[in-house]
Design a protein around this motif. Structure first.
Motif, PDB file in Angstrom:
ATOM      1  N   ASP A   1       0.393  -0.841  -0.315  1.00 59.43           N
ATOM      2  CA  ASP A   1      -0.141  -0.005   0.019  1.00 59.43           C
ATOM      3  C   ASP A   1       0.914   1.271   0.070  1.00 59.43           C
ATOM      4  N   LEU A   2       1.708   1.071   0.432  1.00 52.81           N
ATOM      5  CA  LEU A   2       2.744   2.762   1.006  1.00 52.81           C
ATOM      6  C   LEU A   2       3.237   2.699  -0.786  1.00 52.81           C
ATOM      7  N   GLY A   3       3.586   1.486  -1.139  1.00 57.29           N
ATOM      8  CA  GLY A   3       4.315   1.260  -2.407  1.00 57.29           C
ATOM      9  C   GLY A   3       3.423   2.139  -3.241  1.00 57.29           C
ATOM     10  N   GLU A   4       2.598   1.917  -3.429  1.00 55.84           N
ATOM     11  CA  GLU A   4       1.445   2.111  -4.324  1.00 55.84           C
ATOM     12  C   GLU A   4       0.604   3.837  -3.945  1.00 55.84           C
ATOM     13  N   ARG A   5       0.749   4.561  -2.390  1.00 55.47           N
ATOM     14  CA  ARG A   5       0.762   5.697  -2.377  1.00 55.47           C
ATOM     15  C   ARG A   5       2.206   6.649  -2.800  1.00 55.47           C
ATOM     16  N   LEU A   6       3.551   6.175  -3.021  1.00 53.86           N
ATOM     17  CA  LEU A   6       4.348   6.514  -3.303  1.00 53.86           C
ATOM     18  C   LEU A   6       5.057   7.357  -4.352  1.00 53.86           C
ATOM     19  N   SER A   7       4.086   5.972  -5.092  1.00 55.80           N
ATOM     20  CA  SER A   7       4.394   5.421  -6.252  1.00 55.80           C
ATOM     21  C   SER A   7       3.257   7.213  -7.430  1.00 55.80           C
ATOM     22  N   SER A   8       1.895   6.765  -6.641  1.00 57.00           N
ATOM     23  CA  SER A   8       0.872   7.859  -7.006  1.00 57.00           C
ATOM     24  C   SER A   8       1.226   9.554  -6.507  1.00 57.00           C
ATOM     25  N   ALA A   9       2.240   9.403  -5.829  1.00 63.73           N
ATOM     26  CA  ALA A   9       2.965  10.823  -5.510  1.00 63.73           C
ATOM     27  C   ALA A   9       3.723  11.318  -6.340  1.00 63.73           C
ATOM     28  N   GLY A  10       4.389  10.362  -7.560  1.00 63.74           N
ATOM     29  CA  GLY A  10       5.428  10.744  -8.195  1.00 63.74           C
ATOM     30  C   GLY A  10       6.708  10.843  -6.769  1.00 63.74           C
ATOM     31  N   ILE A  11       6.599   9.562  -6.404  1.00 60.67           N
ATOM     32  CA  ILE A  11       8.322   9.690  -5.385  1.00 60.67           C
ATOM     33  C   ILE A  11       8.232   7.507  -5.790  1.00 60.67           C
ATOM     34  N   ASP A  12       9.804   7.476  -6.343  1.00 58.85           N
ATOM     35  CA  ASP A  12       9.818   6.047  -6.860  1.00 58.85           C
ATOM     36  C   ASP A  12      11.119   5.096  -5.900  1.00 58.85           C
ATOM     37  N   PRO A  13      11.056   4.845  -4.763  1.00 60.15           N
ATOM     38  CA  PRO A  13      12.709   4.569  -4.848  1.00 60.15           C
ATOM     39  C   PRO A  13      13.071   3.952  -5.206  1.00 60.15           C
ATOM     40  N   PRO A  14      14.053   3.400  -6.049  1.00 60.83           N
ATOM     41  CA  PRO A  14      14.596   2.742  -6.587  1.00 60.83           C
ATOM     42  C   PRO A  14      14.785   1.541  -5.929  1.00 60.83           C
ATOM     43  N   GLY A  15      14.658   0.319  -7.172  1.00 58.26           N
ATOM     44  CA  GLY A  15      14.756  -0.982  -6.045  1.00 58.26           C
ATOM     45  C   GLY A  15      13.663  -1.871  -4.870  1.00 58.26           C
ATOM     46  N   ALA A  16      12.745  -1.006  -5.163  1.00 62.23           N
ATOM     47  CA  ALA A  16      11.723  -1.578  -4.293  1.00 62.23           C
ATOM     48  C   ALA A  16      10.798  -1.889  -4.741  1.00 62.23           C
ATOM     49  N   ASP A  17      11.036  -2.061  -6.223  1.00 62.44           N
ATOM     50  CA  ASP A  17      10.457  -3.379  -6.873  1.00 62.44           C
ATOM     51  C   ASP A  17      10.901  -4.881  -6.151  1.00 62.44           C
ATOM     52  N   ILE A  18      12.102  -5.117  -5.855  1.00 64.94           N
ATOM     53  CA  ILE A  18      12.523  -6.219  -5.280  1.00 64.94           C
ATOM     54  C   ILE A  18      11.256  -6.482  -3.519  1.00 64.94           C
ATOM     55  N   LEU A  19      11.397  -5.782  -3.231  1.00 60.65           N
ATOM     56  CA  LEU A  19      10.348  -5.311  -2.063  1.00 60.65           C
ATOM     57  C   LEU A  19       8.558  -5.526  -1.978  1.00 60.65           C
ATOM     58  N   ALA A  20       8.368  -6.459  -2.944  1.00 61.92           N
ATOM     59  CA  ALA A  20       6.987  -5.844  -3.170  1.00 61.92           C
ATOM     60  C   ALA A  20       6.701  -7.429  -2.100  1.00 61.92           C
ATOM     61  N   SER A  21       5.488  -7.717  -2.828  1.00 65.09           N
ATOM     62  CA  SER A  21       4.485  -9.034  -1.776  1.00 65.09           C
ATOM     63  C   SER A  21       5.234  -9.834  -3.125  1.00 65.09           C
ATOM     64  N   ASN A  22       4.904  -9.706  -3.747  1.00 68.84           N
ATOM     65  CA  ASN A  22       4.998 -10.496  -5.051  1.00 68.84           C
ATOM     66  C   ASN A  22       5.890  -9.743  -6.417  1.00 68.84           C
ATOM     67  N   VAL A  23       7.220  -9.846  -5.518  1.00 68.27           N
ATOM     68  CA  VAL A  23       8.232  -9.593  -6.851  1.00 68.27           C
ATOM     69  C   VAL A  23       8.030  -9.784  -8.275  1.00 68.27           C
ATOM     70  N   PHE A  24       7.810 -11.043  -8.347  1.00 69.49           N
ATOM     71  CA  PHE A  24       7.467 -11.594 -10.001  1.00 69.49           C
ATOM     72  C   PHE A  24       6.618 -11.283 -11.101  1.00 69.49           C
ATOM     73  N   ASP A  25       5.189 -10.405  -9.926  1.00 69.93           N
ATOM     74  CA  ASP A  25       4.519  -9.727 -10.850  1.00 69.93           C
ATOM     75  C   ASP A  25       4.775  -8.442 -10.832  1.00 69.93           C
ATOM     76  N   THR A  26       5.062  -7.854 -10.169  1.00 67.33           N
ATOM     77  CA  THR A  26       5.898  -6.887 -10.216  1.00 67.33           C
ATOM     78  C   THR A  26       6.859  -6.594 -11.229  1.00 67.33           C
ATOM     79  N   LEU A  27       8.000  -7.130 -10.860  1.00 59.96           N
ATOM     80  CA  LEU A  27       8.658  -7.081 -12.188  1.00 59.96           C
ATOM     81  C   LEU A  27       8.801  -7.294 -13.503  1.00 59.96           C
ATOM     82  N   MET A  28       8.029  -8.032 -13.450  1.00 56.87           N
ATOM     83  CA  MET A  28       7.326  -8.885 -14.883  1.00 56.87           C
ATOM     84  C   MET A  28       6.207  -7.960 -15.706  1.00 56.87           C
ATOM     85  N   ASP A  29       4.903  -6.868 -14.956  1.00 50.46           N
ATOM     86  CA  ASP A  29       4.330  -6.450 -15.805  1.00 50.46           C
ATOM     87  C   ASP A  29       5.217  -5.256 -17.484  1.00 50.46           C
ATOM     88  N   GLY A  30       4.597  -5.973 -18.138  1.00 54.40           N
ATOM     89  CA  GLY A  30       5.322  -5.328 -19.047  1.00 54.40           C
ATOM     90  C   GLY A  30       6.464  -5.565 -19.882  1.00 54.40           C
TER      91      GLY A  30
END
Length: 263
Positions: free
Chosen positions: A127-156
């Motif tokens: 939830d925090l990641g989505e809120r930060l992204s919506s606010a234009g704040i994208d911490p580098p490397g946060a992808d690998i901390l998602a609860s589902n890294v595979f779906d997050t990284l494979m998007d696109g």
């Protein structure tokens, strides 16, 4: 999420043989499937880890108006307690930052400025990641901390390859490469029964000079080996509380006037 941040911002002679070979040889379905299987194994393993910590070194490249490529480096530590707690420290040439999320409040301390800000943000780390992204704040490397890294990284992703085995800090890893429309990214995943991400590189391929973001991890610890952390933010007694928009110079990249007019 963090892959978009790169837009903000060597091959040795014998390597040209490999580069040429990869250009000429068709990418087999087996290479793509193998890459996805390895990435999925890493994602599943990370999802099972309830608490962990690691140190990291990161660098982000910036291209100036004169087409000079500059690289800004930082180091720090990440501590996670799923599903809703994280503490991140980062120190570089332009900032010394501590970020803490305790499930209800996001706190950011600019140690070099002696100021801090707090924002209510109830929810999980996702939830925090989505809120930060919506606010234009994208911490580098946060992808690998998602609860589902595979779906997050494979998007696109449009192309996936298992290139070879490799070594990071003397540790054997599986070297994977992926492509999407805006960025190419590579990841080195530790071989064996602990498939953790050891290195992550994102290339913004449509920008001049193709700047990269690199995150390299180390000193991983899990569960009982993780140092106790109550994830409660404690501001220095003399620190000034300000609005988040007032905290300047907390990014890895300095302002244009400091770095020579970055692109």
């Amino acid at each position: 999420m963090p892959r978009d941040l790169v837009s903000k911002s060597f091959i040795r002679p014998c390597g040209w043989l490999l580069a040429g070979a990869l250009t000429i040889l068709p990418i087999s379905n087996a290479m793509a499937d193998d890459a996805k299987d390895i990435l999925k194994a890493m994602s599943d393993y990370m999802a099972k880890q309830k608490s962990f910590s690691f140190g990291y070194d990161s660098s982000i490249e910036v291209v100036t108006r004169d087409f000079e490529k500059l690289q800004f480096a930082s180091s720090g530590k990440v501590e996670v307690a799923r599903p809703d707690k994280i503490a991140v420290s980062r120190i570089g040439g332009f900032a010394d930052v501590e970020t803490v999320f305790d499930g209800t409040t996001l706190s950011i301390l600019g140690k070099n400025l002696n100021v801090y800000s707090q924002v209510e943000a109830k929810g999980t780390l996702d939830d925090l990641g989505e809120r930060l992204s919506s606010a234009g704040i994208d911490p580098p490397g946060a992808d690998i901390l998602a609860s589902n890294v595979f779906d997050t990284l494979m998007d696109g992703v449009t192309d996936a390859r298992h290139i070879s085995s490799a070594y990071i800090d003397g540790v054997e890893c599986e070297y994977l490469a992926f492509r999407s429309h805006d960025v190419d990214w590579q990841i080195w995943i530790q071989a064996g029964d602990q498939p953790i991400p050891r290195r992550y590189v994102i290339t913004s391929k449509h920008l001049s000079q193709a700047p990269q973001y690199t995150l390299q991890t180390r000193d991983w610890k899990f569960d009982s080996d993780v140092a106790a952390n109550d994830f409660k933010f404690k501001a220095p007694a003399d620190a000034k509380k300000v609005d988040l928009s007032e905290i300047a110079q907390i990014d890895e990249v300095p302002s244009p006037e400091d770095d020579g007019d970055q692109q």
